[in-house]
Design a protein around this motif. Structure first.
Motif, mmCIF file in Angstrom:
data_model
loop_
_atom_site.group_PDB
_atom_site.id
_atom_site.type_symbol
_atom_site.label_atom_id
_atom_site.label_comp_id
_atom_site.label_asym_id
_atom_site.label_seq_id
_atom_site.Cartn_x
_atom_site.Cartn_y
_atom_site.Cartn_z
ATOM 1 N N CYS A 72 -42.132 60.506 108.947
ATOM 2 C CA CYS A 72 -40.761 60.029 109.062
ATOM 3 C C CYS A 72 -39.954 60.607 107.905
ATOM 4 O O CYS A 72 -40.501 60.859 106.824
ATOM 5 N N ALA A 73 -38.690 60.834 108.165
ATOM 6 C CA ALA A 73 -37.825 61.440 107.164
ATOM 7 C C ALA A 73 -36.429 60.855 107.286
ATOM 8 O O ALA A 73 -36.001 60.473 108.387
ATOM 9 N N ALA A 74 -35.725 60.809 106.167
ATOM 10 C CA ALA A 74 -34.396 60.183 106.138
ATOM 11 C C ALA A 74 -33.347 61.130 105.573
ATOM 12 O O ALA A 74 -33.659 62.190 105.029
ATOM 13 N N GLU A 75 -32.110 60.688 105.693
ATOM 14 C CA GLU A 75 -30.968 61.430 105.169
ATOM 15 C C GLU A 75 -30.861 62.802 105.818
ATOM 16 O O GLU A 75 -30.792 63.843 105.149
ATOM 17 N N GLY A 76 -30.843 62.778 107.129
ATOM 18 C CA GLY A 76 -30.708 64.019 107.864
ATOM 19 C C GLY A 76 -29.578 63.947 108.863
ATOM 20 O O GLY A 76 -28.649 63.152 108.722
ATOM 21 N N TYR A 78 -34.325 69.465 112.722
ATOM 22 C CA TYR A 78 -35.132 70.425 111.983
ATOM 23 C C TYR A 78 -35.462 69.852 110.614
ATOM 24 O O TYR A 78 -34.642 69.155 110.004
ATOM 25 N N ASP A 79 -36.663 70.167 110.131
ATOM 26 C CA ASP A 79 -37.107 69.518 108.897
ATOM 27 C C ASP A 79 -36.227 69.886 107.700
ATOM 28 O O ASP A 79 -36.054 69.072 106.792
ATOM 29 N N GLU A 80 -35.635 71.065 107.719
ATOM 30 C CA GLU A 80 -34.816 71.450 106.560
ATOM 31 C C GLU A 80 -33.535 70.636 106.456
ATOM 32 O O GLU A 80 -32.856 70.675 105.436
ATOM 33 N N GLU A 81 -33.210 69.890 107.506
ATOM 34 C CA GLU A 81 -32.005 69.065 107.498
ATOM 35 C C GLU A 81 -32.250 67.690 106.879
ATOM 36 O O GLU A 81 -31.302 66.936 106.674
ATOM 37 N N ARG A 115 -44.099 72.373 111.633
ATOM 38 C CA ARG A 115 -43.602 71.026 111.844
ATOM 39 C C ARG A 115 -42.459 71.041 112.857
ATOM 40 O O ARG A 115 -41.566 71.890 112.765
ATOM 41 N N GLU A 116 -42.494 70.112 113.777
ATOM 42 C CA GLU A 116 -41.463 70.052 114.805
ATOM 43 C C GLU A 116 -40.834 68.671 114.872
ATOM 44 O O GLU A 116 -41.474 67.666 114.593
ATOM 45 N N GLY A 117 -39.581 68.644 115.249
ATOM 46 C CA GLY A 117 -38.883 67.372 115.419
ATOM 47 C C GLY A 117 -39.321 66.691 116.696
ATOM 48 O O GLY A 117 -39.472 67.328 117.736
#
Length: 125
Positions: free
Chosen positions: A95-99, A108-111, A44-46
């Motif tokens: 989509c992802a939040a709180e990073g 980066y996905d771990e963030e 997975r890439e940003g």
């Protein structure tokens, strides 16, 4: 908190798609939100992000100038306008939040702590 991504589909090379990410349980302007993608057989890439507050944006070099991230605070929805699509843009987009989002650094996905389900984008003639 829930994030729901949609808008994926099949596009021809050079075509456009707009992805949406509907956010509930979280005020969009209070959180940095990112788009990520995962191509078949790859990690997975940003892709892009928009920071909380002032809305500073970042783009991966591979999409800069072709993709535009935006948010509609009234609708609590995040968008990713994708133009000049290439076959290498084929991936599941998340989509992802709180990073963390900064104009100068990749994401980066771990963030990122909260994730929506993905939406598949296929670019093919």
């Amino acid at each position: 908190v829930q994030l729901q991504a949609f808008g994926g589909g099949l596009a021809q090379p050079g075509g456009s798609l707009r992805l949406s990410c509907a956010v509930s349980g979280l005020t969009l302007v209070s959180s940095s939100i990112g788009w990520f993608r995962q191509a078949p057989g790859k990690g997975r890439e940003g892709v892009s992000c928009i920071s909380r507050g002032d809305g500073t944006t970042w783009y991966a070099g591979s999409v800069k100038g072709r993709f535009t991230i935006s948010r509609d605070n009234a609708k609590n929805t995040l968008y990713l306008q994708m133009n000049s699509l290439k076959p290498e843009d084929t991936a599941i987009y998340y989509c992802a939040a709180e990073g963390i989002c900064s104009a100068s650094w990749p994401i980066y996905d771990e963030e990122y702590d909260i994730w929506g389900q993905g939406t598949l984008v296929t670019v093919s003639s």
